[in-house]
Design a protein around this motif. Structure first.
Motif, short mmCIF file in Angstrom:
data_model
loop_
_atom_site.label_atom_id
_atom_site.label_comp_id
_atom_site.label_asym_id
_atom_site.label_seq_id
_atom_site.Cartn_x
_atom_site.Cartn_y
_atom_site.Cartn_z
N GLY A 46 0.81 -1.21 0.00
CA GLY A 46 0.00 0.00 0.00
C GLY A 46 0.83 1.25 0.00
N VAL A 47 2.16 1.11 0.18
CA VAL A 47 3.04 2.27 0.18
C VAL A 47 3.66 2.48 -1.19
N SER A 48 4.05 1.37 -1.83
CA SER A 48 4.70 1.44 -3.13
C SER A 48 3.99 0.49 -4.08
N ASN A 49 3.80 0.93 -5.32
CA ASN A 49 3.08 0.11 -6.29
C ASN A 49 3.85 -1.14 -6.68
N GLY A 50 5.18 -1.13 -6.54
CA GLY A 50 5.97 -2.27 -6.96
C GLY A 50 6.07 -3.38 -5.94
N VAL A 51 5.63 -3.12 -4.70
CA VAL A 51 5.78 -4.11 -3.63
C VAL A 51 4.96 -5.36 -3.89
N PRO A 52 3.68 -5.27 -4.25
CA PRO A 52 2.90 -6.50 -4.47
C PRO A 52 3.52 -7.42 -5.51
N GLU A 53 3.97 -6.86 -6.64
CA GLU A 53 4.56 -7.70 -7.67
C GLU A 53 5.87 -8.34 -7.19
N THR A 54 6.64 -7.59 -6.39
CA THR A 54 7.89 -8.14 -5.85
C THR A 54 7.61 -9.31 -4.93
N LEU A 55 6.59 -9.18 -4.08
CA LEU A 55 6.26 -10.26 -3.15
C LEU A 55 5.74 -11.48 -3.90
N LYS A 56 4.98 -11.25 -4.97
CA LYS A 56 4.52 -12.38 -5.78
C LYS A 56 5.69 -13.07 -6.47
N ALA A 57 6.67 -12.26 -6.91
CA ALA A 57 7.84 -12.83 -7.59
C ALA A 57 8.67 -13.67 -6.63
N GLY A 89 -0.07 -17.04 -2.51
CA GLY A 89 0.38 -18.43 -2.40
C GLY A 89 1.40 -18.68 -1.32
N TYR A 90 1.56 -17.80 -0.34
CA TYR A 90 2.50 -18.03 0.75
C TYR A 90 2.03 -19.20 1.60
N ASP A 91 2.99 -19.97 2.11
CA ASP A 91 2.66 -21.19 2.85
C ASP A 91 2.29 -20.92 4.30
N GLU A 92 3.04 -20.03 4.96
CA GLU A 92 2.83 -19.76 6.38
C GLU A 92 2.76 -18.26 6.62
N LEU A 93 2.04 -17.91 7.71
CA LEU A 93 1.89 -16.51 8.09
C LEU A 93 2.28 -16.36 9.56
N GLN A 94 2.91 -15.25 9.85
CA GLN A 94 3.35 -14.99 11.23
C GLN A 94 3.23 -13.49 11.49
N GLY A 95 2.66 -13.13 12.63
CA GLY A 95 2.57 -11.72 12.94
C GLY A 95 1.58 -11.45 14.05
N PHE A 96 1.45 -10.20 14.40
CA PHE A 96 0.60 -9.81 15.54
C PHE A 96 -0.88 -9.95 15.25
N LEU A 97 -1.26 -10.11 13.97
CA LEU A 97 -2.67 -10.38 13.68
C LEU A 97 -3.10 -11.67 14.35
#
Length: 657
Positions: free
Chosen positions: A567-578, A608-616
């Motif tokens: 949500g800060v940079s437009n290129g971040v989502p594509e980088t995370l998918k890559a 498609g990430y396998d695991e999630l970790q965080g304060f949520l």
């Protein structure tokens, strides 16, 4: 070569010493002879007067019979004795027995009254005489006066004469031999002086060189610590006379040990010489350059008019050292931390050094590769750091650390798959000291291998109490790989009984900078145990695909900062998918860290990430709460309990092993 004045003086001294030695031997001989005479006379007097009846007849009536005559004659002729007299308490002689003569009885003569006083006090007197010109006397004799007491009063005096001619002859022979030895020694010293003048001059020159070396560091030629400390006071005194100031720059080469270990000590020595050469270019004609030890140097800058002068000199030092790009054919990158203090803060040399060290500590603590000039308040920061170091040391010794566990969930079902072990240090106020604060200090103290081994044991023991489907992950620090980290892992597994596949070890890419070959060897050894290896904090620092291809990783954890940037940079989502697509192609599981919002969770699931970790899902939990968290988590829904709670400030910190 002619003898020097010092050698002539030495010869004279030798003669004096020889003369003194001769005198001491002579005096010792006389003392020994005197003591021997007193003891012999005392024994003789005791034996002479041993018979009470004979003594009574002699002293009361002056009578002796034939047995008495025989007794006294034998006693007077025994050993070295050649004459004996017996006197009463007033010094009058009643008996005289001489070798070769019949005993004489009666009032024979009156002894000198000066002898009586010391004899009345119990003292045995001894005298020596020369009988060369006297009839019936040996060449050398000794006379002894032995008092005898009855009922505490002086009863009689036995006067004994001993022939000591043979003893004197023996001692004179000894003295002659000693004198001959002394004479030979003097002669040898004269010969030595005649032929060693040049050698002594050369020795003097060598001594001067040694004195110079005693003031300088052998490796770099800079002033050494001992001489430098004495020069600080002299420079301070000179600056007061000139009404200016001095600045003391303490210089520490950043991470020199790592360079030294990686490139070898020979290259490290060459680097230190190059550093000293560069620093000498920064030192003025009246400045002092010193190597304090290891990779620590100092420049004492004179003629300082303002803090700007000191700051400018520090910048020159930093620039010179940054300009070092190679040592021989070996490329290197050199930076330094500088702590500076001026005499405007203090005129005491010891205090000036301490303030410079405080500033240096601050420079290293706040990122290195910079100069920090001392200012009021820094000492308090250093004191706090010292307190923290003591607290860490005490926590290691007494196992006062705690391990908390943050859960990881499957992206699809949100089921708990594992917990990450995170180190915590209580602050004695009911809270915790941030790992971002205490972990760097522990690393600087070299304690992370010991702490890391402890965390491994605690984490494996905790995991052994969880269901078989849940594993535990532990972060490893670069310092742990300077030891045999495989032994620590094996020990923790053996002690806990945990199956190796339930243990994951997380490492960061900065581990590969110092010694990649050794790290690769140890990682393969860990993999051979059946333990999983995880690349942590991917997307920051030195992230490189080369490391993913080369080393045996099982999983990739994408750093929390990447998902915080959604949500800060437009290129971040594509980088995370890559990153996810790349991980899938390399058959690596991938975990999304720092999931704090539903938007971040939904994106990670869709990508498609396998695991999630965080304060949520949850913040790190004490071990006692992990079992209830596991049983309270729905297998097909969102995590319960602490889900969706906002992160606490103390939890927004770097992970630590």
């Amino acid at each position: 070569a002619r003898p020097t004045n010092a050698q002539i003086a030495l010869i004279i001294l030798c003669i004096l010493v020889c003369g003194t030695g001769y005198g001491l031997v002579l005096k010792g001989t006389q003392s020994l002879l005197h003591s021997n005479t007193r003891e012999t006379a005392a024994r003789w007097a005791h034996d002479l007067m041993a018979d009470p009846d004979r003594t009574k007849r002699l002293m009361e009536g002056g009578r002796i019979d034939s047995d008495d005559i025989l007794h006294y004659t034998i006693m007077a002729s025994a050993g070295r004795t050649f004459k004996v007299r017996v006197l009463d308490a007033r010094g009058r002689a009643y008996l005289e027995v001489a070798r070769g003569d019949a005993p004489k009885v009666g009032s024979l003569y009156q002894a000198d009254s000066n002898l009586l006083e010391p004899l009345r006090s119990g003292e045995v007197l001894a005298f020596f005489g020369d009988g060369t010109d006297k009839p019936n006397r040996p060449p050398h004799y000794a006379a002894a006066y032995v008092p005898q007491f009855e009922n505490g009063e002086l009863a009689r005096i036995v006067e004994v004469y001993l022939d000591v001619t043979d003893i004197v002859a023996k001692h004179r022979t000894l003295l002659a031999q000693v004198a001959a030895v002394f004479a030979v020694l003097i002669l040898l010293e004269v010969i030595h002086a005649m032929f060693t003048g040049r050698l002594l001059r050369r020795q003097a020159e060598s001594n001067q060189k040694i004195a110079d070396l005693a003031e300088r560091d052998v490796l770099t030629g800079a002033i050494n610590r001992g001489h430098f400390i004495s020069m600080v006071q002299a420079c301070l005194d000179a600056s007061r006379a000139k009404n200016d100031a001095v600045a003391l720059h303490f210089i520490d080469i950043d991470r020199f040990k790592a360079v030294n270990d990686a490139l070898g000590h020979e290259t490290g020595d060459l680097l230190l010489r190059e550093v000293a050469t560069r620093l000498s270019r920064c030192a003025g004609p009246d400045d002092v350059l010193a190597r304090l030890g290891g990779d620590e140097f100092a420049i004492l800058q004179t003629g300082v008019r303002s803090l700007d002068d000191a700051e400018q000199r520090g910048n020159e030092i930093l620039a010179q050292l940054r300009a070092i790009t190679a040592v021989g054919s070996t490329p290197v990158s050199v930076t330094a931390s500088i702590g500076t203090a001026t005499s405007t803060a203090t005129n005491h040399p010891g205090v000036l050094q301490r303030l410079s060290e405080v500033a240096l500590f601050k420079a290293k603590q706040t990122g290195r590769n910079q100069q920090i000039i001392f200012s009021p308040g820094m000492e308090e920061d250093v004191n706090q750091q010292n307190k923290l170091r003591l607290q860490i040391k005490h926590a290691v010794a007494n196992e006062e650390f705690e391990v908390h566990y943050q859960p990881l969930h499957t992206a699809k079902s949100s089921a708990v798959t594992s917990f990450e072990a995170l180190l915590r240090l209580p602050n004695n106020k009911g809270g915790y000291i941030s790992p971002a604060i205490f972990i760097p200090v522990a690393e600087d103290m070299g304690l992370t291998p010991e702490i890391g081994a402890w965390v491994l044991h605690k984490a494996c023991m905790a995991a052994s109490a969880w269901p078989q489907s849940i594993s535990v992950s532990v972060n490893l620090s670069p310092q742990q790989f300077r030891t045999n980290v495989g032994e620590a892992v094996s020990s923790a597994l053996a002690a806990s009984g945990l199956a190796p596949h339930r243990l994951e070890l997380e490492i960061t890419e900065n581990l590969f900078i110092e010694n990649p070959e050794d790290v690769e060897r140890q990682l393969h050894a860990i993999k051979a145990l059946g333990v999983s290896v995880v690349m942590d904090d991917f997307g920051t620092g030195y992230s490189s695909l080369q490391h993913l291809w080369k080393f045996p990783f099982d999983k990739l954890k994408v750093d929390r900062s990447c998902f915080q940037s959604l949500g800060v940079s437009n290129g971040v989502p594509e980088t995370l998918k890559a990153i996810r697509a790349m991980s899938k192609a390399m058959r690596l599981r991938v975990t999304a860290e720092g999931i704090e919002t539903e938007m971040q969770r939904d994106f990670a699931r869709a990508a498609g990430y396998d695991e999630l970790q965080g304060f949520l899902y949850s913040r790190p939990l004490p071990f006692a709460e992990t079992l209830s968290y596991i049983t309270g988590t729905a297998p097909t829904g969102e995590a319960s309990g602490l889900a969706a709670q906002p992160p606490a400030e103390d939890d927004n910190v770097n992970k630590a092993a």
